[in-house]
Design a protein around this motif. Structure first.
Motif, PDB file in Angstrom:
ATOM      1  N   PRO A   1       0.792  -1.233   0.000  1.00 37.72           N
ATOM      2  CA  PRO A   1       0.000   0.000   0.000  1.00 37.72           C
ATOM      3  C   PRO A   1       0.827   1.287   0.000  1.00 37.72           C
ATOM      4  O   PRO A   1       0.400   2.296  -0.575  1.00 37.72           O
ATOM      5  N   ASN A   2       1.989   1.271   0.640  1.00 43.41           N
ATOM      6  CA  ASN A   2       2.806   2.492   0.676  1.00 43.41           C
ATOM      7  C   ASN A   2       3.371   2.819  -0.703  1.00 43.41           C
ATOM      8  O   ASN A   2       3.422   3.998  -1.096  1.00 43.41           O
ATOM      9  N   LYS A   3       3.797   1.780  -1.423  1.00 41.82           N
ATOM     10  CA  LYS A   3       4.294   1.999  -2.784  1.00 41.82           C
ATOM     11  C   LYS A   3       3.180   2.573  -3.669  1.00 41.82           C
ATOM     12  O   LYS A   3       3.366   3.553  -4.392  1.00 41.82           O
ATOM     13  N   VAL A   4       2.014   1.927  -3.588  1.00 39.35           N
ATOM     14  CA  VAL A   4       0.876   2.364  -4.399  1.00 39.35           C
ATOM     15  C   VAL A   4       0.467   3.784  -4.007  1.00 39.35           C
ATOM     16  O   VAL A   4       0.166   4.629  -4.869  1.00 39.35           O
ATOM     17  N   GLY A   5       0.472   4.068  -2.706  1.00 41.50           N
ATOM     18  CA  GLY A   5       0.101   5.402  -2.232  1.00 41.50           C
ATOM     19  C   GLY A   5       1.023   6.485  -2.768  1.00 41.50           C
ATOM     20  O   GLY A   5       0.559   7.574  -3.146  1.00 41.50           O
ATOM     21  N   PHE A   6       2.336   6.187  -2.820  1.00 46.34           N
ATOM     22  CA  PHE A   6       3.290   7.163  -3.341  1.00 46.34           C
ATOM     23  C   PHE A   6       3.015   7.441  -4.818  1.00 46.34           C
ATOM     24  O   PHE A   6       3.033   8.601  -5.259  1.00 46.34           O
ATOM     25  N   LEU A   7       2.768   6.386  -5.576  1.00 45.85           N
ATOM     26  CA  LEU A   7       2.510   6.549  -7.007  1.00 45.85           C
ATOM     27  C   LEU A   7       1.247   7.366  -7.251  1.00 45.85           C
ATOM     28  O   LEU A   7       1.217   8.250  -8.112  1.00 45.85           O
ATOM     29  N   LYS A   8       0.201   7.067  -6.496  1.00 40.39           N
ATOM     30  CA  LYS A   8      -1.063   7.785  -6.688  1.00 40.39           C
ATOM     31  C   LYS A   8      -0.958   9.242  -6.251  1.00 40.39           C
ATOM     32  O   LYS A   8      -1.496  10.134  -6.917  1.00 40.39           O
ATOM     33  N   SER A   9      -0.279   9.487  -5.125  1.00 40.59           N
ATOM     34  CA  SER A   9      -0.161  10.863  -4.629  1.00 40.59           C
ATOM     35  C   SER A   9       0.669  11.735  -5.559  1.00 40.59           C
ATOM     36  O   SER A   9       0.558  12.967  -5.525  1.00 40.59           O
ATOM     37  N   ASN A  10       1.485  11.114  -6.395  1.00 40.27           N
ATOM     38  CA  ASN A  10       2.315  11.872  -7.350  1.00 40.27           C
ATOM     39  C   ASN A  10       1.806  11.724  -8.782  1.00 40.27           C
ATOM     40  O   ASN A  10       2.536  12.018  -9.734  1.00 40.27           O
ATOM     41  N   ASN A  11       0.554  11.279  -8.906  1.00 45.15           N
ATOM     42  CA  ASN A  11      -0.091  11.150 -10.224  1.00 45.15           C
ATOM     43  C   ASN A  11       0.734  10.324 -11.209  1.00 45.15           C
ATOM     44  O   ASN A  11       0.812  10.648 -12.400  1.00 45.15           O
ATOM     45  N   PHE A  12       1.353   9.271 -10.677  1.00 43.55           N
ATOM     46  CA  PHE A  12       2.211   8.442 -11.531  1.00 43.55           C
ATOM     47  C   PHE A  12       1.724   6.996 -11.601  1.00 43.55           C
ATOM     48  O   PHE A  12       2.288   6.193 -12.324  1.00 43.55           O
ATOM     49  N   TYR A  13       0.672   6.693 -10.868  1.00 42.48           N
ATOM     50  CA  TYR A  13       0.153   5.327 -10.789  1.00 42.48           C
ATOM     51  C   TYR A  13      -0.244   4.789 -12.163  1.00 42.48           C
ATOM     52  O   TYR A  13       0.202   3.720 -12.576  1.00 42.48           O
ATOM     53  N   ASN A  14      -1.084   5.515 -12.884  1.00 38.60           N
ATOM     54  CA  ASN A  14      -1.599   5.034 -14.171  1.00 38.60           C
ATOM     55  C   ASN A  14      -0.499   4.886 -15.211  1.00 38.60           C
ATOM     56  O   ASN A  14      -0.507   3.951 -16.013  1.00 38.60           O
ATOM     57  N   LYS A  15       0.446   5.824 -15.201  1.00 35.75           N
ATOM     58  CA  LYS A  15       1.529   5.774 -16.186  1.00 35.75           C
ATOM     59  C   LYS A  15       2.391   4.515 -15.987  1.00 35.75           C
ATOM     60  O   LYS A  15       2.704   3.801 -16.939  1.00 35.75           O
ATOM     61  N   LEU A  16       2.770   4.268 -14.733  1.00 34.50           N
ATOM     62  CA  LEU A  16       3.644   3.124 -14.475  1.00 34.50           C
ATOM     63  C   LEU A  16       2.899   1.807 -14.678  1.00 34.50           C
ATOM     64  O   LEU A  16       3.466   0.840 -15.197  1.00 34.50           O
ATOM     65  N   LYS A  17       1.636   1.788 -14.305  1.00 31.06           N
ATOM     66  CA  LYS A  17       0.859   0.567 -14.498  1.00 31.06           C
ATOM     67  C   LYS A  17       0.659   0.261 -15.977  1.00 31.06           C
ATOM     68  O   LYS A  17       0.588  -0.903 -16.373  1.00 31.06           O
TER      69      LYS A  17
END
Length: 275
Positions: free
Chosen positions: A208-224
């Motif tokens: 969850p912490n990894k996912v939270g960092f990605l989402k809080s920096n608007n990078f989740y969708n790009k990396l996924k």
């Protein structure tokens, strides 16, 4: 009853009593040896348990939890060593057995090979599980390492060729750089690890912490999205990797569960030359 008859019965009674006492003493000593032998096995199986985990780390070096997973660049792992692994010869690190020891360091020990070879005489199920685990690791461990390095190489290729700005923490600030300009192994292996977790199907609830960092920096969708591209391109390799991993993991868990059962055993079954 004559005196002679009385004496004869007295002597016979003494012999019978002595014989029964002797037999009882022999049985008691044998039971004591069996109990001591059982405890020897239980202590040795603690080392066997650790050795099994060590075998798993040799073929799947991501055993400290998804939240801390970092994917190294190839080439990593030792396929030749994996092909010759033996549980009873695996060096392991264990804490000192004495609860009164003030030394918190670990010591390197090995499984007692004599007791290990004696497992078959008393714990047939465990012997089978250990034999299957060792064989699976030797036969399939090198395939797992080969596939891991293949997937890793393609993950890094995808990351390095991307045009994304990767967020990273610098002091109290979050900055961004292209992946090829990060020049920071910890950050690079962390991003590669995120993609790896997605492509092998690890549940996001495990990190969850990894996912939270990605989402809080608007990078989740790009990396996924990069992860989906790799999963599509290497679907067969990934399926094979998951299948091999799951098979060995099942074997290891069966062996460890059997050891846990033996820990609660109070009577030693079977016979051997040591009791």
């Amino acid at each position: 009853m004559s005196l002679i008859t009385s004496v004869i019965f007295t002597v016979l009674g003494g012999l019978v009593a002595g014989g029964v006492g002797y037999i009882a003493a022999v049985i008691s000593l044998r039971e004591q040896r069996k109990q001591k032998h059982l405890e020897e096995h239980k202590n040795n199986l603690k080392a066997v348990y650790e050795a099994i985990d060590q075998l798993w780390r040799e073929v799947w070096p991501f055993v400290y939890g998804s939240e801390w997973l970092k994917l190294p660049k190839p080439t990593f792992g030792n396929a030749k060593r994996v092909e010759t692994l033996e549980i009873k010869n695996e060096p392991i690190a264990m804490e000192p057995s004495s609860q009164f020891s003030r030394d918190n360091s670990t010591i390197q020990v090995r499984v007692d090979s004599i007791l290990y070879d004696d497992i078959i005489a008393h714990f047939t199920n465990l012997h089978q599980y250990l034999d299957e685990t060792e064989r699976e690791v030797r036969e399939k461990g090198s395939q797992i390492l080969k596939l891991l390095n293949l997937i890793s190489a393609n993950i890094y290729e995808k990351l390095e060729s991307s045009n994304f700005d990767f967020p990273y923490v610098n002091g109290n600030e979050t900055k961004t750089k292209k992946f090829i300009n990060l020049n920071n192994e910890a950050i690079e292996t962390d991003y590669a690890g995120d993609i790896f977790l997605w492509v092998i199907g690890d549940d996001e609830d495990n990190w969850p912490n990894k996912v939270g960092f990605l989402k809080s920096n608007n990078f989740y969708n790009k990396l996924k999205q990069l992860a989906k591209e790799i999963e599509t391109e290497f679907v067969e390799d990934l399926n094979q990797l998951r299948e091999l991993r799951d098979q060995i993991f099942r074997n290891i868990n069966e062996a460890k569960e059997e050891i846990d059962k033996i820990e609660h055993t109070t009577k030693l079954k079977g016979r051997c030359m040591y009791i």
